[in-house]
Write a protein that holds these residues in place. Structure first.
Motif, PDB file in Angstrom:
ATOM      1  N   ASN A 114       0.827  -1.210   0.000  1.00  0.00           N
ATOM      2  CA  ASN A 114       0.000   0.000   0.000  1.00  0.00           C
ATOM      3  C   ASN A 114       0.864   1.264   0.000  1.00  0.00           C
ATOM      4  O   ASN A 114       0.576   2.236  -0.697  1.00  0.00           O
ATOM      5  CB  ASN A 114      -0.935   0.002   1.209  1.00  0.00           C
ATOM      6  CG  ASN A 114      -1.997  -1.067   1.117  1.00  0.00           C
ATOM      7  OD1 ASN A 114      -2.434  -1.421   0.027  1.00  0.00           O
ATOM      8  ND2 ASN A 114      -2.412  -1.610   2.247  1.00  0.00           N
ATOM      9  N   PHE A 115       1.940   1.250   0.790  1.00  0.00           N
ATOM     10  CA  PHE A 115       2.826   2.405   0.859  1.00  0.00           C
ATOM     11  C   PHE A 115       3.685   2.505  -0.391  1.00  0.00           C
ATOM     12  O   PHE A 115       4.065   3.603  -0.818  1.00  0.00           O
ATOM     13  CB  PHE A 115       3.712   2.306   2.104  1.00  0.00           C
ATOM     14  CG  PHE A 115       4.464   3.562   2.421  1.00  0.00           C
ATOM     15  CD1 PHE A 115       3.800   4.748   2.650  1.00  0.00           C
ATOM     16  CD2 PHE A 115       5.848   3.565   2.480  1.00  0.00           C
ATOM     17  CE1 PHE A 115       4.490   5.915   2.944  1.00  0.00           C
ATOM     18  CE2 PHE A 115       6.556   4.722   2.763  1.00  0.00           C
ATOM     19  CZ  PHE A 115       5.874   5.904   3.003  1.00  0.00           C
ATOM     20  N   ALA A 116       3.972   1.375  -1.020  1.00  0.00           N
ATOM     21  CA  ALA A 116       4.818   1.363  -2.223  1.00  0.00           C
ATOM     22  C   ALA A 116       4.145   2.059  -3.395  1.00  0.00           C
ATOM     23  O   ALA A 116       4.828   2.574  -4.296  1.00  0.00           O
ATOM     24  CB  ALA A 116       5.154  -0.083  -2.604  1.00  0.00           C
ATOM     25  N   HIS A 117       2.796   2.122  -3.419  1.00  0.00           N
ATOM     26  CA  HIS A 117       2.085   2.795  -4.503  1.00  0.00           C
ATOM     27  C   HIS A 117       2.475   4.264  -4.608  1.00  0.00           C
ATOM     28  O   HIS A 117       2.391   4.856  -5.691  1.00  0.00           O
ATOM     29  CB  HIS A 117       0.573   2.693  -4.295  1.00  0.00           C
ATOM     30  CG  HIS A 117      -0.005   1.378  -4.732  1.00  0.00           C
ATOM     31  ND1 HIS A 117       0.065   0.926  -6.037  1.00  0.00           N
ATOM     32  CD2 HIS A 117      -0.669   0.423  -4.042  1.00  0.00           C
ATOM     33  CE1 HIS A 117      -0.519  -0.253  -6.128  1.00  0.00           C
ATOM     34  NE2 HIS A 117      -0.969  -0.585  -4.938  1.00  0.00           N
ATOM     35  N   PHE A 118       2.886   4.868  -3.495  1.00  0.00           N
ATOM     36  CA  PHE A 118       3.214   6.290  -3.495  1.00  0.00           C
ATOM     37  C   PHE A 118       4.637   6.552  -3.977  1.00  0.00           C
ATOM     38  O   PHE A 118       5.059   7.709  -4.037  1.00  0.00           O
ATOM     39  CB  PHE A 118       3.009   6.865  -2.088  1.00  0.00           C
ATOM     40  CG  PHE A 118       1.576   6.844  -1.641  1.00  0.00           C
ATOM     41  CD1 PHE A 118       0.712   7.860  -2.012  1.00  0.00           C
ATOM     42  CD2 PHE A 118       1.078   5.800  -0.878  1.00  0.00           C
ATOM     43  CE1 PHE A 118      -0.615   7.846  -1.623  1.00  0.00           C
ATOM     44  CE2 PHE A 118      -0.246   5.773  -0.475  1.00  0.00           C
ATOM     45  CZ  PHE A 118      -1.099   6.807  -0.859  1.00  0.00           C
ATOM     46  N   TYR A 119       5.386   5.502  -4.306  1.00  0.00           N
ATOM     47  CA  TYR A 119       6.736   5.672  -4.820  1.00  0.00           C
ATOM     48  C   TYR A 119       6.769   5.873  -6.332  1.00  0.00           C
ATOM     49  O   TYR A 119       7.829   5.991  -6.927  1.00  0.00           O
ATOM     50  CB  TYR A 119       7.609   4.470  -4.447  1.00  0.00           C
ATOM     51  CG  TYR A 119       8.195   4.566  -3.064  1.00  0.00           C
ATOM     52  CD1 TYR A 119       9.485   5.036  -2.855  1.00  0.00           C
ATOM     53  CD2 TYR A 119       7.448   4.194  -1.955  1.00  0.00           C
ATOM     54  CE1 TYR A 119      10.013   5.134  -1.580  1.00  0.00           C
ATOM     55  CE2 TYR A 119       7.962   4.292  -0.674  1.00  0.00           C
ATOM     56  CZ  TYR A 119       9.255   4.764  -0.501  1.00  0.00           C
ATOM     57  OH  TYR A 119       9.764   4.872   0.765  1.00  0.00           O
ATOM     58  N   GLY A 120       5.634   5.892  -6.963  1.00  0.00           N
ATOM     59  CA  GLY A 120       5.626   6.087  -8.407  1.00  0.00           C
ATOM     60  C   GLY A 120       4.292   5.704  -9.000  1.00  0.00           C
ATOM     61  O   GLY A 120       3.274   5.621  -8.307  1.00  0.00           O
ATOM     62  N   GLY A 121       4.289   5.465 -10.296  1.00  0.00           N
ATOM     63  CA  GLY A 121       3.079   5.035 -10.971  1.00  0.00           C
ATOM     64  C   GLY A 121       2.083   6.167 -11.176  1.00  0.00           C
ATOM     65  O   GLY A 121       2.380   7.353 -11.029  1.00  0.00           O
ATOM     66  N   THR A 122       0.856   5.774 -11.513  1.00  0.00           N
ATOM     67  CA  THR A 122      -0.195   6.739 -11.813  1.00  0.00           C
ATOM     68  C   THR A 122      -0.504   7.633 -10.627  1.00  0.00           C
ATOM     69  O   THR A 122      -0.713   8.839 -10.779  1.00  0.00           O
ATOM     70  CB  THR A 122      -1.472   5.986 -12.241  1.00  0.00           C
ATOM     71  OG1 THR A 122      -1.123   4.957 -13.164  1.00  0.00           O
ATOM     72  CG2 THR A 122      -2.458   6.920 -12.892  1.00  0.00           C
ATOM     73  N   SER A 123      -0.539   7.048  -9.421  1.00  0.00           N
ATOM     74  CA  SER A 123      -0.937   7.811  -8.237  1.00  0.00           C
ATOM     75  C   SER A 123       0.004   8.979  -7.978  1.00  0.00           C
ATOM     76  O   SER A 123      -0.447  10.113  -7.748  1.00  0.00           O
ATOM     77  CB  SER A 123      -0.992   6.892  -7.019  1.00  0.00           C
ATOM     78  OG  SER A 123       0.243   6.226  -6.834  1.00  0.00           O
ATOM     79  N   LEU A 124       1.313   8.748  -8.034  1.00  0.00           N
ATOM     80  CA  LEU A 124       2.271   9.819  -7.760  1.00  0.00           C
ATOM     81  C   LEU A 124       2.226  10.891  -8.846  1.00  0.00           C
ATOM     82  O   LEU A 124       2.286  12.095  -8.548  1.00  0.00           O
ATOM     83  CB  LEU A 124       3.682   9.245  -7.648  1.00  0.00           C
ATOM     84  CG  LEU A 124       4.783  10.260  -7.287  1.00  0.00           C
ATOM     85  CD1 LEU A 124       4.496  10.900  -5.945  1.00  0.00           C
ATOM     86  CD2 LEU A 124       6.149   9.591  -7.269  1.00  0.00           C
ATOM     87  N   LEU A 125       2.108  10.495 -10.107  1.00  0.00           N
ATOM     88  CA  LEU A 125       2.038  11.476 -11.192  1.00  0.00           C
ATOM     89  C   LEU A 125       0.795  12.345 -11.063  1.00  0.00           C
ATOM     90  O   LEU A 125       0.848  13.560 -11.302  1.00  0.00           O
ATOM     91  CB  LEU A 125       2.037  10.762 -12.544  1.00  0.00           C
ATOM     92  CG  LEU A 125       3.387  10.225 -13.018  1.00  0.00           C
ATOM     93  CD1 LEU A 125       3.199   9.312 -14.211  1.00  0.00           C
ATOM     94  CD2 LEU A 125       4.322  11.366 -13.365  1.00  0.00           C
ATOM     95  N   ILE A 126      -0.339  11.738 -10.683  1.00  0.00           N
ATOM     96  CA  ILE A 126      -1.564  12.518 -10.493  1.00  0.00           C
ATOM     97  C   ILE A 126      -1.399  13.487  -9.326  1.00  0.00           C
ATOM     98  O   ILE A 126      -1.762  14.670  -9.423  1.00  0.00           O
ATOM     99  CB  ILE A 126      -2.770  11.587 -10.264  1.00  0.00           C
ATOM    100  CG1 ILE A 126      -3.106  10.831 -11.556  1.00  0.00           C
ATOM    101  CG2 ILE A 126      -3.988  12.371  -9.792  1.00  0.00           C
ATOM    102  CD1 ILE A 126      -4.192   9.793 -11.392  1.00  0.00           C
ATOM    103  N   LEU A 127      -0.844  13.010  -8.209  1.00  0.00           N
ATOM    104  CA  LEU A 127      -0.645  13.873  -7.047  1.00  0.00           C
ATOM    105  C   LEU A 127       0.218  15.080  -7.399  1.00  0.00           C
ATOM    106  O   LEU A 127      -0.152  16.228  -7.114  1.00  0.00           O
ATOM    107  CB  LEU A 127       0.006  13.080  -5.910  1.00  0.00           C
ATOM    108  CG  LEU A 127      -0.873  12.109  -5.129  1.00  0.00           C
ATOM    109  CD1 LEU A 127      -0.039  11.333  -4.114  1.00  0.00           C
ATOM    110  CD2 LEU A 127      -1.990  12.845  -4.417  1.00  0.00           C
ATOM    111  N   VAL A 128       1.356  14.834  -8.026  1.00  0.00           N
ATOM    112  CA  VAL A 128       2.284  15.914  -8.362  1.00  0.00           C
ATOM    113  C   VAL A 128       1.649  16.877  -9.363  1.00  0.00           C
ATOM    114  O   VAL A 128       1.687  18.103  -9.191  1.00  0.00           O
ATOM    115  CB  VAL A 128       3.600  15.342  -8.913  1.00  0.00           C
ATOM    116  CG1 VAL A 128       4.481  16.453  -9.492  1.00  0.00           C
ATOM    117  CG2 VAL A 128       4.361  14.600  -7.821  1.00  0.00           C
ATOM    118  N   GLY A 129       1.037  16.333 -10.418  1.00  0.00           N
ATOM    119  CA  GLY A 129       0.449  17.178 -11.448  1.00  0.00           C
ATOM    120  C   GLY A 129      -0.677  18.052 -10.922  1.00  0.00           C
ATOM    121  O   GLY A 129      -0.744  19.250 -11.220  1.00  0.00           O
ATOM    122  N   VAL A 130      -1.575  17.478 -10.112  1.00  0.00           N
ATOM    123  CA  VAL A 130      -2.721  18.231  -9.597  1.00  0.00           C
ATOM    124  C   VAL A 130      -2.267  19.298  -8.608  1.00  0.00           C
ATOM    125  O   VAL A 130      -2.753  20.434  -8.629  1.00  0.00           O
ATOM    126  CB  VAL A 130      -3.744  17.277  -8.941  1.00  0.00           C
ATOM    127  CG1 VAL A 130      -4.860  18.066  -8.271  1.00  0.00           C
ATOM    128  CG2 VAL A 130      -4.327  16.337  -9.983  1.00  0.00           C
TER     129      VAL A 130
END
Length: 442
Positions: free
Chosen positions: A385-401
């Protein structure tokens, strides 16, 4: 610290900006409250231990946990995003949709209406699958077909309400509403994942590995910001025109070509294809072999290598269909603009196309690295669950928004002659420019 309080005070002084921020917070609060309202006739206790992994886990993250809770907002805004992607692709392939795209505001309204109707159809189909596969018989407290029909209607109404909230945030709030709703859903999962990872490290390994993980996460976020913000500026000179005693034109502007013009779309498309082997393994257990097993294990070299290759390929494909060098060169020529040292017209289009190809290759490679970082984090022993925040779609959406929202707040401050959010410099990457180079945004 004094600068921070001064900036917050300036934000609060601007009535329009203050109202927009309060409206945004109110709409997001309504969404979060609704995500905890369970469908009528569902026993939430029976769903507490239901694990969500793979694509379902990703959907659950985007929905802020509503998917696993069988909430009225369980499907979230994903049907709307799917419908938007379909309409966008139709605008590239179908002449009728291309014509509507060129009709300006009236064409945009028609496309939005088509997107809404398509969202209803997609939501109804997904609602049928959700009720049949995600709600176990022991969790149903109503008989059939009443339960299925009522749940489908409520899930569809819930998605349309979330879509309406997103549009209201865009109109009355700050930032892109749909993107903010997805971001809030992702952030809602962060505290639980953070605490779970901290507990696992305290029980075995100590606090030092956890500190190292946080430092690594910080550098990953910085690296992602560089990819999202990175642009290649092509200078554009406009011809001078003198009318009476006034001079028009003659200014020097630029086309900002983004290093990652495709956004998160290549990862989404690649993930959709990578779930095909998993679906084959589920429907045809006898077809399970070494190759299929490797492609269904998201920590294997075969899976991540194939995933990275698909992301690179889709980055080139999506950039090619969304960024049109010929149209950009034609628009410059009509407005009396030219790239210094480059002949206007066809030669300019070829030059822009060559630049796009050169910057897309490193952009696609970096995007592939970001996409496979969660798998690397899991291999290194980090909680999934914590590893999802190290990259992928979730991190790109967070940074972009976050960057997009901060840029809009800074624009409001600068328009009213206040200092920006940063002591020096300005937020870049999504600031509007004169020439028509646009890329997809989520």
């Amino acid at each position: 610290m004094k600068k921070l309080f001064t900036t917050l005070s300036n934000i609060w002084k601007i009535e329009d900006l203050r109202v927009r921020i309060l409206n945004t917070l109110l709409f997001l609060l309504i969404y979060r409250v609704g995500s905890f309202i369970v469908l009528p006739g569902v026993n939430p206790v029976a769903l507490e231990h239901q694990a969500q992994e793979g694509l379902l886990g990703l959907l659950n993250m985007f929905a802020g946990g509503s998917f696993s809770r069988a909430s009225i907002f369980a499907l979230g805004v994903m049907p709307y995003i799917s419908a938007s992607i379909v309409v966008q692709l139709l605008g590239i392939a179908v002449p009728t949709f291309q014509k509507m795209q060129k009709e300006g505001e009236s064409g945009r309204k028609k496309l939005n209406q088509i997107t809404r109707y398509l969202t209803v159809a997609i939501t109804l189909l997904q609602a049928v699958g959700y009720v049949r596969t995600q709600i176990t018989p022991d969790a149903k407290m109503l008989g059939e077909p009443l339960f299925s029909i009522s749940s489908m209607v409520i899930l569809t109404a819930g998605t349309l309400f979330v879509m309406w909230l997103g549009e209201k945030i865009t109109d009355k709030g700050i930032g892109n509403g749909i993107s903010l709703i997805i971001m809030v859903g992702i952030i809602a999962q962060l505290p639980g994942a953070f605490i779970a990872e901290l507990d696992s490290r305290l029980t075995g390994g100590g606090i030092i590995p956890f500190i190292v993980e946080i430092i690594a996460l910080f550098f990953v976020v910085v690296f992602t910001i560089l990819i999202v913000q990175g642009v290649r500026k092509i200078p554009v000179q406009y011809a001078k025109k003198i009318v009476g005693n006034k001079q028009y034109g003659g200014v020097r502007q630029y086309i900002p070509l983004k290093v990652n013009a495709a956004g998160v779309m290549p990862i989404i498309f690649a993930q959709a294809l990578m779930f095909i082997p998993m679906s084959i393994g589920q429907f045809f257990p006898g077809a399970q072999g070494p190759v299929l097993s490797a492609l269904t294990n998201y920590t294997s070299v075969a899976y991540n290598g194939t995933f990275a290759f698909l992301i690179i390929a889709f980055t080139f494909f999506y950039t090619a269909i969304t960024v049109n060098p010929v149209q950009m060169s034609d628009d410059m020529k009509k407005n009396g603009g030219f790239v210094p040292g480059i002949k206007p017209g066809k030669v300019t289009g070829e030059y822009i196309d060559a630049v796009i190809s050169k910057i897309t290759l490193p952009g696609s490679v970096f995007l592939a690295i970001i996409a496979i970082l969660p798998s690397i984090a899991i291999i290194l022993g980090i909680n999934s669950n914590f590893a999802h925040f190290y990259g992928g779609t979730s991190l790109l959406i967070l940074v972009g928004v976050v960057l997009d929202t901060l840029q809009q707040i800074e624009s409001h401050l600068l328009m009213r002659h206040y200092d920006g959010l940063m002591k020096t410099g300005r937020l870049r990457g999504r600031t509007p420019v004169a020439t028509g180079a646009t890329g997809p945004a989520l």
